[in-house]
Design a protein around this motif. Structure first.
Motif, PDB file in Angstrom:
ATOM      1  N   MET A   1     -10.151  -2.675   0.187  1.00  0.00           N
ATOM      2  CA  MET A   1      -9.646  -2.564   1.570  1.00  0.00           C
ATOM      3  C   MET A   1     -10.451  -3.481   2.482  1.00  0.00           C
ATOM      4  O   MET A   1     -11.676  -3.505   2.425  1.00  0.00           O
ATOM      5  CB  MET A   1      -9.763  -1.113   2.056  1.00  0.00           C
ATOM      6  CG  MET A   1      -9.207  -0.889   3.455  1.00  0.00           C
ATOM      7  SD  MET A   1      -9.288   0.839   3.999  1.00  0.00           S
ATOM      8  CE  MET A   1      -8.020   1.581   2.980  1.00  0.00           C
ATOM      9  N   THR A   2      -9.780  -4.255   3.316  1.00  0.00           N
ATOM     10  CA  THR A   2     -10.452  -5.186   4.213  1.00  0.00           C
ATOM     11  C   THR A   2     -11.156  -4.435   5.339  1.00  0.00           C
ATOM     12  O   THR A   2     -10.925  -3.243   5.570  1.00  0.00           O
ATOM     13  CB  THR A   2      -9.443  -6.176   4.817  1.00  0.00           C
ATOM     14  OG1 THR A   2      -8.537  -5.434   5.656  1.00  0.00           O
ATOM     15  CG2 THR A   2      -8.655  -6.896   3.731  1.00  0.00           C
ATOM     16  N   MET A   5      -8.653  -3.043   7.845  1.00  0.00           N
ATOM     17  CA  MET A   5      -7.998  -1.821   7.375  1.00  0.00           C
ATOM     18  C   MET A   5      -8.975  -0.638   7.412  1.00  0.00           C
ATOM     19  O   MET A   5      -8.577   0.493   7.682  1.00  0.00           O
ATOM     20  CB  MET A   5      -7.462  -2.015   5.957  1.00  0.00           C
ATOM     21  CG  MET A   5      -6.285  -2.985   5.852  1.00  0.00           C
ATOM     22  SD  MET A   5      -4.840  -2.520   6.848  1.00  0.00           S
ATOM     23  CE  MET A   5      -5.024  -3.635   8.251  1.00  0.00           C
ATOM     24  N   SER A   9      -8.422   2.852   9.266  1.00  0.00           N
ATOM     25  CA  SER A   9      -8.577   4.103   8.516  1.00  0.00           C
ATOM     26  C   SER A   9      -9.526   5.052   9.239  1.00  0.00           C
ATOM     27  O   SER A   9      -9.297   6.273   9.270  1.00  0.00           O
ATOM     28  CB  SER A   9      -9.100   3.815   7.103  1.00  0.00           C
ATOM     29  OG  SER A   9      -8.152   3.081   6.359  1.00  0.00           O
ATOM     30  N   MET A 123      -0.794  -4.993  10.628  1.00  0.00           N
ATOM     31  CA  MET A 123      -0.624  -5.059   9.174  1.00  0.00           C
ATOM     32  C   MET A 123       0.418  -6.115   8.841  1.00  0.00           C
ATOM     33  O   MET A 123       1.451  -6.196   9.486  1.00  0.00           O
ATOM     34  CB  MET A 123      -0.185  -3.701   8.617  1.00  0.00           C
ATOM     35  CG  MET A 123      -1.212  -2.599   8.759  1.00  0.00           C
ATOM     36  SD  MET A 123      -0.566  -1.002   8.171  1.00  0.00           S
ATOM     37  CE  MET A 123      -2.025   0.028   8.381  1.00  0.00           C
ATOM     38  N   ARG A 124       0.151  -6.895   7.816  1.00  0.00           N
ATOM     39  CA  ARG A 124       1.125  -7.890   7.372  1.00  0.00           C
ATOM     40  C   ARG A 124       2.280  -7.223   6.617  1.00  0.00           C
ATOM     41  O   ARG A 124       3.423  -7.657   6.711  1.00  0.00           O
ATOM     42  CB  ARG A 124       0.443  -8.927   6.484  1.00  0.00           C
ATOM     43  CG  ARG A 124      -0.568  -9.806   7.222  1.00  0.00           C
ATOM     44  CD  ARG A 124      -1.184 -10.827   6.293  1.00  0.00           C
ATOM     45  NE  ARG A 124      -2.125 -11.704   6.990  1.00  0.00           N
ATOM     46  CZ  ARG A 124      -2.840 -12.656   6.407  1.00  0.00           C
ATOM     47  NH1 ARG A 124      -2.688 -12.875   5.093  1.00  0.00           N
ATOM     48  NH2 ARG A 124      -3.674 -13.393   7.109  1.00  0.00           N
ATOM     49  N   SER A 125       1.941  -6.194   5.851  1.00  0.00           N
ATOM     50  CA  SER A 125       2.951  -5.470   5.066  1.00  0.00           C
ATOM     51  C   SER A 125       2.762  -3.976   5.286  1.00  0.00           C
ATOM     52  O   SER A 125       2.136  -3.299   4.464  1.00  0.00           O
ATOM     53  CB  SER A 125       2.832  -5.806   3.575  1.00  0.00           C
ATOM     54  OG  SER A 125       2.980  -7.180   3.343  1.00  0.00           O
ATOM     55  N   PRO A 126       3.269  -3.446   6.397  1.00  0.00           N
ATOM     56  CA  PRO A 126       3.067  -2.029   6.700  1.00  0.00           C
ATOM     57  C   PRO A 126       3.534  -1.094   5.597  1.00  0.00           C
ATOM     58  O   PRO A 126       2.914  -0.051   5.356  1.00  0.00           O
ATOM     59  CB  PRO A 126       3.895  -1.819   7.976  1.00  0.00           C
ATOM     60  CG  PRO A 126       3.961  -3.174   8.601  1.00  0.00           C
ATOM     61  CD  PRO A 126       4.027  -4.130   7.465  1.00  0.00           C
ATOM     62  N   LYS A 128       3.261  -1.403   2.519  1.00  0.00           N
ATOM     63  CA  LYS A 128       2.246  -1.311   1.471  1.00  0.00           C
ATOM     64  C   LYS A 128       0.890  -0.878   2.022  1.00  0.00           C
ATOM     65  O   LYS A 128       0.149  -0.150   1.366  1.00  0.00           O
ATOM     66  CB  LYS A 128       2.098  -2.670   0.768  1.00  0.00           C
ATOM     67  CG  LYS A 128       3.340  -3.129   0.020  1.00  0.00           C
ATOM     68  CD  LYS A 128       3.116  -4.491  -0.613  1.00  0.00           C
ATOM     69  CE  LYS A 128       4.359  -4.968  -1.357  1.00  0.00           C
ATOM     70  NZ  LYS A 128       4.154  -6.319  -1.954  1.00  0.00           N
ATOM     71  N   GLN A 129       0.561  -1.347   3.217  1.00  0.00           N
ATOM     72  CA  GLN A 129      -0.780  -1.116   3.759  1.00  0.00           C
ATOM     73  C   GLN A 129      -0.907   0.192   4.529  1.00  0.00           C
ATOM     74  O   GLN A 129      -2.008   0.747   4.624  1.00  0.00           O
ATOM     75  CB  GLN A 129      -1.179  -2.285   4.678  1.00  0.00           C
ATOM     76  CG  GLN A 129      -1.331  -3.606   3.952  1.00  0.00           C
ATOM     77  CD  GLN A 129      -1.561  -4.761   4.922  1.00  0.00           C
ATOM     78  OE1 GLN A 129      -0.700  -5.077   5.743  1.00  0.00           O
ATOM     79  NE2 GLN A 129      -2.726  -5.384   4.827  1.00  0.00           N
ATOM     80  N   VAL A 133      -3.932   3.830   4.697  1.00  0.00           N
ATOM     81  CA  VAL A 133      -4.579   4.079   5.985  1.00  0.00           C
ATOM     82  C   VAL A 133      -4.238   5.471   6.486  1.00  0.00           C
ATOM     83  O   VAL A 133      -5.097   6.220   6.963  1.00  0.00           O
ATOM     84  CB  VAL A 133      -4.148   3.008   7.014  1.00  0.00           C
ATOM     85  CG1 VAL A 133      -4.595   3.391   8.427  1.00  0.00           C
ATOM     86  CG2 VAL A 133      -4.737   1.652   6.638  1.00  0.00           C
TER      87      VAL A 133
END
Length: 408
Positions: A1-2, A5, A9, A123-126, A128-129, A133
């Motif tokens: 996780m970056t 992110m 979280s 988020m680039r891909s909500p 998935k991401q 979170v």
């Protein structure tokens, strides 16, 4: 996780830690604490959630989404909420306490949507991401319950400390929110009509018989849901279960595990089966509560609590997926707001009033008759299940990622 992110979280963790810190044990505090509230007064206090859910679209849609950055209004609402939570812990009359809690929930319920907005916008891909979170929020709720049980506040009759713990966490999140990524209003949010803000564009979905049946079932199933939220903790403490709040967190553990499995289950079982299993779980859960106890029937209590994952995920998360696919891109956001308003607003409003009346009806000088109390929502859930099975005709939809806009 970056790192980004991780920051989101942490926001979700605090968001749901705050809610779980006081909401689970609210009924026990009111009944056994210094306020000595009646069942109807307990229902009145829990009513604040439904009123907040109804008001939230106005506050977020008409004010926050149009004129202010989401992270800033999130910060202000939590800072004000910290003050109200602290005052609630010092209230010496039910009327004063209820006023503080009502004001607090009018501020808190909109923060659920605001937290989601802050997270998804960065988020680039909500699809998935977002789930990982959002799971941090469920973990926050679990940690709050375990902490209350570990500190023994229920047995020591010191549940006023839960409100102070929530106040401290709300202060932390209020200050932390100012550091979150800037999330200004979008152009389409500024120009949205009142009907779009309130989700009224989604009314046309009710022209479909299958969706109408699902919609009415969603409202009806929130009646037994209110019994669980409002009176499970007082029930467990009345039975003498130690660390009841911590035990209840097992429900969120099962919720997290099942939420992660939802795409797999949804694709294989289909909408109708998933929804029916969710409603059937409500019937079984309340049957377990009706015949469980703190001794030989303790396992029944544990099973009833663990069933929360099926009760919530199989019906509410599946319903959100079904709504998303049924609505289509044009009214997707409106439809999600509409179903949330109907369930946590209207449905829980009816259920809260009814749960207080039922508990009061079955309470004598000797105390509540919990078996009769729990058999009532079991019967309601059974009737809703039968009606749903007879009337619902599944319309094929494609699976998508669950939209987890609220806690169970």
């Amino acid at each position: 996780m970056t790192f980004a992110m991780s920051r989101l979280s942490a926001m979700m963790f605090l968001q749901f830690f705050i809610w779980g810190a006081w909401f689970v044990t609210l009924g026990t505090y009111l009944v056994q604490g210094p306020l000595k509230a009646s069942a109807s007064q307990v229902a009145t206090a829990f009513l604040s959630q439904s009123i907040g859910a109804i008001v939230a679209p106005f506050l977020v849609g008409l004010i926050a989404d149009r004129y202010f950055a989401a992270q800033r209004i999130l910060a202000v609402l939590h800072l004000a909420g910290a003050v109200l939570m602290w005052f609630a812990s010092t209230a010496t009359s039910f009327d004063a306490f209820a006023a503080y809690v009502m004001a607090y929930m009018l501020l808190f319920m909109p923060t659920l949507a605001l937290a989601n907005s802050v997270a998804m916008r960065h988020m680039r891909s909500p699809e998935k991401q977002f789930p990982p979170v959002r799971v941090a929020g469920s973990i926050g709720w679990i940690v709050a319950g375990v902490l209350i049980g570990w500190l023994g506040w229920e047995q020591a009759h010191r549940l006023e400390l839960t409100f102070r713990m929530a106040a401290a966490a709300s202060l932390m999140l209020g200050l932390y929110a100012f550091t979150l990524p800037h999330t200004p209003p979008l152009a389409q949010q500024r120009n949205a009509s009142l009907g779009q803000i309130l989700g009224l564009d989604a009314l046309r979905l009710l022209k479909s018989r299958s969706y109408l049946v699902f919609f009415l079932a969603s409202i009806a199933i929130c009646v037994p849901l209110s019994f669980y939220y409002n009176f499970t903790n007082p029930y467990l403490n009345d039975l003498g279960v130690r660390g009841a709040a911590g035990l209840q967190s097992l429900g969120q553990v099962s919720e997290v595990l099942l939420m992660l499995a939802m795409p797999f289950l949804f694709a294989r079982l289909g909408v109708k089966t998933m929804l029916a299993i969710g409603m059937a779980a409500w019937v079984v859960r309340y049957g377990m509560f009706a015949y469980g106890d703190a001794d030989g029937g303790f396992a029944l209590l544990v099973i009833g609590i663990v069933l929360h994952g099926i009760c919530y995920d199989f019906f509410f998360v599946t319903g959100q997926i079904y709504t998303d696919a049924h609505a289509g891109p044009a009214v997707r956001s409106s439809a999600q707001g509409f179903i949330t308003l109907a369930t946590y607003g209207v449905g829980m409003l009816i259920g809260t009033f009814l749960s207080g009346a039922v508990v009061e009806h079955y309470t004598t000088a000797a105390g509540p008759d919990w078996q009769k109390i729990w058999l009532f929502p079991a019967a309601v859930a059974f009737v809703v299940l039968v009606a749903f099975l007879l009337l619902f005709r599944e319309r094929p939809v494609s699976a998508g990622a669950p939209s987890t806009s609220s806690v169970s």
